[in-house]
Design an enzyme around this catalytic site. Structure first.
Site, short mmCIF file in Angstrom:
data_model
loop_
_atom_site.label_atom_id
_atom_site.label_comp_id
_atom_site.label_asym_id
_atom_site.label_seq_id
_atom_site.Cartn_x
_atom_site.Cartn_y
_atom_site.Cartn_z
N ARG A 121 0.82 -1.24 0.00
CA ARG A 121 0.00 0.00 0.00
C ARG A 121 0.84 1.28 0.00
O ARG A 121 0.38 2.34 0.36
CB ARG A 121 -0.97 0.02 1.18
CG ARG A 121 -1.95 -1.13 1.16
CD ARG A 121 -3.21 -0.82 1.92
NE ARG A 121 -4.14 -1.93 1.82
CZ ARG A 121 -4.23 -2.91 2.71
NH1 ARG A 121 -3.50 -2.90 3.80
NH2 ARG A 121 -5.10 -3.88 2.51
N LYS A 143 3.43 11.48 -11.06
CA LYS A 143 2.56 10.67 -11.92
C LYS A 143 3.29 9.36 -12.21
O LYS A 143 4.42 9.37 -12.70
CB LYS A 143 2.25 11.37 -13.24
CG LYS A 143 1.13 12.38 -13.14
CD LYS A 143 0.73 12.86 -14.53
CE LYS A 143 -0.36 13.92 -14.45
NZ LYS A 143 -0.68 14.49 -15.77
N GLU A 185 10.20 18.67 -24.42
CA GLU A 185 9.53 18.97 -23.14
C GLU A 185 10.12 20.23 -22.49
O GLU A 185 9.44 20.92 -21.74
CB GLU A 185 9.65 17.77 -22.18
CG GLU A 185 9.05 16.46 -22.73
CD GLU A 185 7.54 16.33 -22.54
OE1 GLU A 185 6.88 17.31 -22.14
OE2 GLU A 185 7.02 15.22 -22.83
N LYS A 227 7.98 23.08 -13.53
CA LYS A 227 7.13 21.92 -13.22
C LYS A 227 6.80 21.89 -11.72
O LYS A 227 5.66 21.64 -11.33
CB LYS A 227 7.80 20.62 -13.65
CG LYS A 227 6.95 19.41 -13.27
CD LYS A 227 6.76 18.41 -14.34
CE LYS A 227 5.68 17.41 -13.94
NZ LYS A 227 5.67 16.21 -14.73
N GLU A 237 -4.09 17.49 -10.66
CA GLU A 237 -4.69 17.95 -11.90
C GLU A 237 -6.18 18.20 -11.77
O GLU A 237 -6.99 17.73 -12.56
CB GLU A 237 -4.41 16.90 -13.00
CG GLU A 237 -4.33 17.49 -14.40
CD GLU A 237 -3.69 16.53 -15.41
OE1 GLU A 237 -2.55 16.10 -15.19
OE2 GLU A 237 -4.34 16.22 -16.40
N ARG A 242 -2.34 22.09 -13.74
CA ARG A 242 -1.41 21.02 -14.16
C ARG A 242 -1.74 20.50 -15.55
O ARG A 242 -0.87 20.05 -16.28
CB ARG A 242 -1.42 19.87 -13.13
CG ARG A 242 -0.39 18.81 -13.47
CD ARG A 242 -0.09 17.85 -12.34
NE ARG A 242 0.95 16.94 -12.75
CZ ARG A 242 1.61 16.11 -11.97
NH1 ARG A 242 1.34 16.07 -10.68
NH2 ARG A 242 2.56 15.32 -12.46
N ASN A 246 0.00 19.28 -20.30
CA ASN A 246 -0.35 18.35 -21.39
C ASN A 246 -0.34 19.04 -22.75
O ASN A 246 -0.81 18.46 -23.73
CB ASN A 246 -1.73 17.73 -21.14
CG ASN A 246 -1.74 16.88 -19.89
OD1 ASN A 246 -0.76 16.22 -19.59
ND2 ASN A 246 -2.84 16.91 -19.15
N HIS A 249 0.10 17.09 -25.93
CA HIS A 249 -0.03 15.66 -25.64
C HIS A 249 -1.25 15.02 -26.28
O HIS A 249 -1.21 13.84 -26.62
CB HIS A 249 -0.03 15.42 -24.13
CG HIS A 249 1.34 15.54 -23.51
ND1 HIS A 249 2.07 16.70 -23.57
CD2 HIS A 249 2.11 14.65 -22.85
CE1 HIS A 249 3.24 16.51 -22.95
NE2 HIS A 249 3.29 15.28 -22.51
N HIS A 253 -0.39 12.13 -28.53
CA HIS A 253 -0.79 10.75 -28.23
C HIS A 253 -1.48 10.10 -29.42
O HIS A 253 -1.33 8.90 -29.66
CB HIS A 253 -1.71 10.71 -27.01
CG HIS A 253 -0.97 10.60 -25.71
ND1 HIS A 253 -1.53 10.92 -24.50
CD2 HIS A 253 0.30 10.22 -25.44
CE1 HIS A 253 -0.63 10.74 -23.54
NE2 HIS A 253 0.48 10.32 -24.09
N HIS A 267 8.02 9.39 -27.72
CA HIS A 267 7.04 10.21 -27.00
C HIS A 267 7.34 11.72 -27.17
O HIS A 267 6.46 12.50 -27.51
CB HIS A 267 7.05 9.82 -25.52
CG HIS A 267 6.19 10.70 -24.66
ND1 HIS A 267 4.81 10.65 -24.68
CD2 HIS A 267 6.51 11.69 -23.79
CE1 HIS A 267 4.33 11.55 -23.85
NE2 HIS A 267 5.34 12.19 -23.28
#
Ligand code: NAD
Ligand code: GLY
Length: 369
Positions: A121, A143, A185, A227, A237, A242, A246, A249, A253, A267
């Site tokens: 956990r 993330k 980035e 960041k 987010e 935040r 993206n 993205h 994507h 990427h």
């Protein structure tokens, strides 16, 4: 060495940026390493260059490094590899108060971070990012995720590392194509919120890519500061802040999906093209001038990155690309928010974009018109 705090109540940590941090690992980690055995997850490319440095540093301070060396590539972010890593961590008797070291790019960081999030956990982990992309983006902000057959990063958790050590020396062994992908980035932070940094990126891309230590330190440090600021404001987010990270993205994507998440398009290359598309789509909507969109494309091209989808040789139409977006995890009750631009350095979230219009726009882009 630059030290950038990520200010999150109860989960605050530091990102340290500088040369020689891997060789100084025991001192850098301090009390976070509380047992002799230190579990380290990496991939075989990174191990070939950096295992000896990390091994020697830890052994000289009396630690016993334990290695899990995975196949390189996006395939490691899978259920099968996650299971293998979890079984290994359990066999190594890693406990909640321990820290797992993630030595590698975004793939190793995302996978190890997710393993740490769910092991017993939640246990600790330390990010040791070795790609430019991981140093400026994926190692910071918590993330973590794996991919499934339904799409990328669809299974994951927010789980912050306890420390990030971005050793600029690691970039010396990174292939140029990966450096360029990471630089996308870096430019992103300028385009989304900092005009002066964008101007710096326009002028300094060649120096960063050629290994100029001062330029690399500035690029990584400024990116991490941007960041860290955004993550501290909107860790999960939820406020829309935040989500600006993206930028590029959603378009990116869809291109990654169309090219099968393969080496055909990395990427960062997808993000680079995605940012050009976001800028050109912003111009189509009348939010920015065509000249500003061209300027974004120019900065991307100058960094050795692809800047026009008409050159990719994609055997599809705009509708097929737009359809990939339907599976985007940002989809919210039938609406897909797009990060668009009111200007260079002024990204915003547009929740009123029609995918039909996006498909028509992409048709024209595919034809280079
Ligand atoms: P990667 O981890 O696959 O690394 C790229 C390649 O470089 C690999 O072949 C790797 O073995 C090699 N490599 C890494 N460091 C090296 C070094 N120092 N010397 C020589 N070779 C080296 O890819 P990446 O671009 O770092 O990360 C991409 C991943 O990051 C994607 O899965 C993406 O989804 C994820 N990501 C996550 C976040 C986040 O916030 N968590 C943000 C952006 C991207
Ligand atoms: N890379 C996007 C984020 O961290 O939110």
């Amino acid at each position: 060495m630059a030290v950038i705090p990520v200010e999150l109540a109860g989960r605050a940590y530091e990102v340290r940026v500088g040369g020689g941090l891997l060789a100084d690992l025991p001192a850098q980690c301090g009390k976070l390493l509380r047992k002799q055995r230190v579990p380290i997850v990496t991939d075989s490319n990174v191990a070939a260059h950096w295992r000896d440095t990390v091994q020697a540093a830890l052994v000289s301070a009396g630690f016993e490094p334990r290695w899990m060396v995975l196949e390189p590539g996006e395939g490691a972010k899978s259920w099968a590899v996650l299971e293998k890593v979890m079984d290994w961590l359990l066999a190594e008797e890693v406990e909640r108060g321990d820290h797992i070291l993630a030595l590698g790019g975004g793939v190793i960081g995302d996978l190890t971070g997710f393993a740490a999030a769910i092991l017993k956990r939640g246990c600790g982990f330390i990010q040791l990012p070795t790609t430019l992309l991981a140093q400026v983006d994926s190692s910071v902000g918590g993330k973590t995720a794996i991919n499934t057959s339904a799409g990328k990063n669809l299974v994951g958790a927010f789980h912050q590392p306890s420390l990030v050590l971005a050793d600029l020396g690691a970039l010396a062994t990174l292939p140029l194509r990966e450096m360029c992908a990471g630089y996308a980035e870096v430019i992103k932070y300028g385009i989304l919120g900092d005009t002066a940094f964008f101007e710096w990126c326009e002028g300094h891309g060649p120096a960063v890519l050629a290994g100029d230590a001062e330029a690399q330190e500035y690029a990584v440090t400024e990116s991490v500061k941007a960041k860290a600021r955004i993550v501290a404001e909107d860790e999960r987010e939820t406020t829309g802040k935040r989500a600006l990270l993206n930028l590029g993205h959603t378009f990116g994507h869809s291109l990654e999906a169309q090219t099968g998440f393969s080496d055909r398009l990395l990427h960062g290359e997808g993000v680079a093209l995605g940012m050009v598309l976001a800028a050109r789509y912003s111009a189509r909507r009348g939010y920015i001038t065509a000249a500003d969109a061209d300027r974004v494309a120019g900065a991307i091209a100058a960094a050795g990155l692809p800047s026009a989808i008409s050159t990719l040789g994609l055997n599809c139409n705009g509708r097929a690309l737009a359809d990939h977006m339907l599976h985007d995890k940002k989809m919210d009750a039938g609406t897909l928010p797009f990060v668009l631009l009111h200007g260079i350095g002024e990204a915003f979230l547009d929740k009123a974009v029609s995918l039909d219009d996006v498909a028509a726009f992409l048709d024209a882009e595919l034809q280079g018109s």
